[in-house]
Design a protein around this motif. Structure first.
Motif, PDB file in Angstrom:
ATOM      1  N   ASN A   1       0.784  -1.324   0.072  1.00 28.51           N
ATOM      2  CA  ASN A   1      -0.159   0.007   0.158  1.00 28.51           C
ATOM      3  C   ASN A   1       0.483   1.384   0.004  1.00 28.51           C
ATOM      4  N   SER A   2       2.257   0.957   0.651  1.00 30.47           N
ATOM      5  CA  SER A   2       2.951   2.640  -0.125  1.00 30.47           C
ATOM      6  C   SER A   2       3.011   3.234  -1.601  1.00 30.47           C
ATOM      7  N   PRO A   3       3.261   3.876  -1.501  1.00 29.52           N
ATOM      8  CA  PRO A   3       3.640   4.298  -3.079  1.00 29.52           C
ATOM      9  C   PRO A   3       5.382   4.100  -3.494  1.00 29.52           C
ATOM     10  N   ILE A   4       5.338   3.586  -4.486  1.00 28.18           N
ATOM     11  CA  ILE A   4       6.997   3.907  -5.348  1.00 28.18           C
ATOM     12  C   ILE A   4       7.730   5.061  -5.185  1.00 28.18           C
ATOM     13  N   VAL A   5       8.810   5.314  -4.157  1.00 20.96           N
ATOM     14  CA  VAL A   5       9.424   6.559  -4.265  1.00 20.96           C
ATOM     15  C   VAL A   5      10.505   6.861  -4.804  1.00 20.96           C
ATOM     16  N   SER A   6      11.348   7.188  -5.706  1.00 22.17           N
ATOM     17  CA  SER A   6      12.725   7.310  -6.309  1.00 22.17           C
ATOM     18  C   SER A   6      13.316   7.720  -6.290  1.00 22.17           C
ATOM     19  N   THR A   7      14.323   8.633  -5.437  1.00 23.94           N
ATOM     20  CA  THR A   7      15.161   9.797  -5.173  1.00 23.94           C
ATOM     21  C   THR A   7      15.883   9.717  -4.856  1.00 23.94           C
ATOM     22  N   LYS A   8      17.256  10.934  -6.157  1.00 31.33           N
ATOM     23  CA  LYS A   8      18.027  11.158  -5.533  1.00 31.33           C
ATOM     24  C   LYS A   8      19.024  10.622  -3.924  1.00 31.33           C
ATOM     25  N   ALA A   9      19.752   9.472  -4.150  1.00 29.67           N
ATOM     26  CA  ALA A   9      20.297   8.879  -1.997  1.00 29.67           C
ATOM     27  C   ALA A   9      21.825   8.735  -2.822  1.00 29.67           C
ATOM     28  N   PRO A  10      23.059   8.650  -1.945  1.00 25.63           N
ATOM     29  CA  PRO A  10      23.936   8.208  -1.707  1.00 25.63           C
ATOM     30  C   PRO A  10      24.060   7.048  -0.922  1.00 25.63           C
ATOM     31  N   LEU A  11      24.447   6.025  -0.650  1.00 27.66           N
ATOM     32  CA  LEU A  11      24.358   5.074  -0.431  1.00 27.66           C
ATOM     33  C   LEU A  11      25.237   4.787   1.343  1.00 27.66           C
TER      34      LEU A  11
END
Length: 112
Positions: A28-38
């Motif tokens: 039920n959660s949205p699919i999120v795409s974001t710029k991020a570092p590991l």
């Protein structure tokens, strides 16, 4: 002995209910795409010795990313994903709830 069996059954039911609840929440959660570092790669090792003296070791592989909001999000992943992403690698993280889906960077991509 009946008390132990009842306790085992209750714990088993709680584990199953928690797994189903997490699955439903992720779906039920949205699919999120974001710029991020590991920012961190972790290996959590747990060693257990059974009643026969046999030792078993379980390893959980964890990737920790820092979102652009400043918060951190961590994911349990398999060995292929863990090996293919370098620490401090910047890229586009795609996830759904507590579920890692994909990480893309300039020269590559790793997907669940």
């Amino acid at each position: 002995m009946l008390g132990f069996e009842m306790l085992f059954f209750i714990i088993l039911v709680l584990i199953i209910v928690k797994g189903i609840t997490t699955y439903i929440k992720n779906e039920n959660s949205p699919i999120v795409s974001t710029k991020a570092p590991l920012i961190k790669k972790k290996r959590d090792r747990h060693t257990h010795t059974d009643v026969n003296g046999v030792m078993t070791t379980n390893e959980t592989l964890i990737l920790v990313f820092q979102l652009d909001t400043g918060s951190e999000v961590s994911f349990n992943v398999g060995g292929r994903i863990f090996r293919n992403i370098s620490e401090y690698q910047w890229g586009i993280l795609t996830f759904q709830g507590t579920r890692f889906l994909k990480f893309q960077w300039d020269n590559g991509e790793v997907e669940k």
